[in-house]
Design an enzyme around this catalytic site. Structure first.
Site, PDB file in Angstrom:
ATOM      1  N   GLU A   1       1.000  -1.258  -0.106  1.00  0.00           N
ATOM      2  CA  GLU A   1      -0.024  -0.063  -0.060  1.00  0.00           C
ATOM      3  C   GLU A   1       0.819   1.286   0.070  1.00  0.00           C
ATOM      4  OE1 GLU A   1      -3.025   0.406   3.199  1.00  0.00           O
ATOM      5  OE2 GLU A   1      -1.962   2.188   3.843  1.00  0.00           O
TER       6      GLU A   1
ATOM      7  N   THR B   1      -4.102   4.633  -0.713  1.00  0.00           N
ATOM      8  CA  THR B   1      -5.121   5.103   0.306  1.00  0.00           C
ATOM      9  C   THR B   1      -5.688   6.288  -0.107  1.00  0.00           C
ATOM     10  OG1 THR B   1      -3.321   6.433   1.307  1.00  0.00           O
ATOM     11  CG2 THR B   1      -3.674   4.087   2.027  1.00  0.00           C
TER      12      THR B   1
ATOM     13  N   ALA C   1      -7.208  37.481  16.386  1.00  0.00           N
ATOM     14  CA  ALA C   1      -6.883  38.355  17.725  1.00  0.00           C
ATOM     15  C   ALA C   1      -7.694  37.667  18.793  1.00  0.00           C
ATOM     16  CB  ALA C   1      -6.392  39.867  17.723  1.00  0.00           C
TER      17      ALA C   1
ATOM     18  N   ARG D   1     -14.580   3.709   6.121  1.00  0.00           N
ATOM     19  CA  ARG D   1     -15.323   5.084   6.574  1.00  0.00           C
ATOM     20  C   ARG D   1     -14.378   6.195   6.425  1.00  0.00           C
ATOM     21  NH1 ARG D   1     -16.316   6.058  12.792  1.00  0.00           N
ATOM     22  NH2 ARG D   1     -14.299   6.442  12.666  1.00  0.00           N
TER      23      ARG D   1
ATOM     24  N   TYR E   1     -10.300  -5.637  11.923  1.00  0.00           N
ATOM     25  CA  TYR E   1      -9.410  -5.087  13.183  1.00  0.00           C
ATOM     26  C   TYR E   1      -9.208  -6.399  13.921  1.00  0.00           C
ATOM     27  CZ  TYR E   1     -10.546  -0.771  11.269  1.00  0.00           C
ATOM     28  OH  TYR E   1     -10.919   0.415  10.366  1.00  0.00           O
TER      29      TYR E   1
ATOM     30  N   LYS F   1     -20.631  -6.212   7.224  1.00  0.00           N
ATOM     31  CA  LYS F   1     -19.950  -5.891   5.923  1.00  0.00           C
ATOM     32  C   LYS F   1     -19.910  -6.992   5.223  1.00  0.00           C
ATOM     33  CE  LYS F   1     -16.609  -3.338   7.794  1.00  0.00           C
ATOM     34  NZ  LYS F   1     -15.306  -2.357   8.140  1.00  0.00           N
TER      35      LYS F   1
END
Ligand code: FAD
Length: 318
Positions: free
Chosen positions: A19, A50, A62, A125, A180, A200
């Site tokens: 990647e 990516t 300010a 996402r 994950y 998914k």
């Protein structure tokens, strides 16, 4: 060619892929080619690019108020993919994210990808912008990867947002999603995160690419859990060697992962950054050898624009 076809054509022999990040503003495509050239001798069937969302640049007045004055742009992921396919004749896999795109813009991006002959997309996402505390969906955009995935699946079936096209206009993307091994950082626990990963795949994902990890037991646990729950798509391990001592802090902080004590102690015992790199590479070589034995379909490296450590690992492993 679709990634699932590359995998089935390999008949159980693990593939190598990697990647890249799209170049930063003002750089040319040469930087990308320099990051790819050293790795082409290992015949990657596909290269991921990516998508990095623009971030706003603020001016502080300010009275303390912040004013958005510009946004930081990168050359597009689509343009980078087209240049890679043209030069190397390999499949380029663009990452497509929810953040920053309305549904119409997403659809137009996918129409461009189909036109360019891109067969695979990795749908995500996306993370929160640096200037936001948490991910804020774009108005009229998708809030979760599963919604974006459903959109691509719909287009693959000829169902566009505003019209139903003839058969000839169907897209035909092979669609990947993120997984994950140590759970996504927003998830309260591994099981909840797994529930959404399964959603998914049930929605139509063809393959999973994992977040980086340094303990193969975590990848194996994810694969076993997937197989036990009817998820049979390829699960591609995402890999990155540690290359500097700072990464002992930055990788867990950015990617929400654990570094095994044995590895962290070996790195802390190093006398120089050169030694750290060697330890990181050796650890990854060992991880890759084990992953090959475990039947990982592809060894996929997060090169982050630095091909040399990956080259040493791939030389040792393939
Ligand atoms: P999702 O699958 O949408 O999940 C996000 C969170 O919401 C998770 O905690 C999940 O458990 C939860 N969830 C999912 N669905 C639901 C639902 N219906 N209801 C409630 N909760 C839900 N980021 C980029 O910006 N650009 C990139 O190119 C990029 N490439 C990546 C490549 C890989 C292989 C990986 C692993 C990550 C990549 N990322 C990239 C990072 C990724 O965008 C972030 O990790 C992001 O925070 C989550 O993306 P996701 O697709 O996993 O999200």
């Amino acid at each position: 060619m679709k990634i699932v076809d590359h995998i089935s054509n390999a008949k159980g022999k693990p593939l190598f892929s990697f990647e890249l990040l799209p170049p930063i503003k003002g750089q040319s495509i040469k930087g990308i080619f320099d990051a790819i050239d050293p790795l082409m001798e290992f015949n990657p069937p596909f290269i991921d690019v990516t998508y990095l969302r623009e971030d706003y640049i603020y001016k502080q007045h300010a009275n303390g108020l912040l004013e958005k004055i510009a946004y930081r742009k990168r050359p597009s992921t689509v343009a980078t993919c087209a240049a890679i396919m043209n030069k190397y004749n390999v499949d380029a896999v663009p990452h497509l994210i929810c953040g920053g795109f309305t549904k119409d813009e997403t659809e137009n991006a996918l129409i461009d990808l189909q036109f360019l002959g891109i067969d695979n997309v990795l749908v995500l996402r996306g993370d929160a912008r640096k200037s936001d505390n948490s991910f804020i969906p774009t108005p009229d955009g998708h809030a979760y990867a599963s919604e974006l995935l459903q959109h691509v699946v719909d287009m693959n079936n000829g169902r566009y947002l505003h019209d139903y096209m003839e058969d000839a206009a169907k897209t035909d993307f092979c669609i990947g999603v993120a997984g994950y091994p140590e759970k996504h950082y927003e998830s309260p626990n591994l099981d909840t995160d797994f529930k959404y990963l399964k959603h998914k795949v049930d929605t139509g994902a063809d393959f999973i690419v994992t977040q980086m990890f340094f303990d193969n037991k975590k990848y194996k646990a994810l694969v076993d859990k997937c197989r036990a729950n009817g998820i049979n798509v390829p699960i591609i391990p995402g890999l990155k060697p540690i290359t500097s001592s700072k990464q002992l802090v930055s990788l867990p902080k950015i990617f929400h992962l654990d570094i095994p004590m044995e590895l962290s102690e070996a790195i802390q015992a190093c006398k120089s950054e050169k030694d750290v790199k060697e330890v990181g590479i050796e650890w990854m070589i060992h991880q890759c050898q084990e992953l090959k034995e475990m039947g990982a379909p592809v060894l996929h490296f997060y090169t982050m624009g630095n091909p040399e450590p990956t080259k040493k690992i791939v030389q040792a492993v393939f």
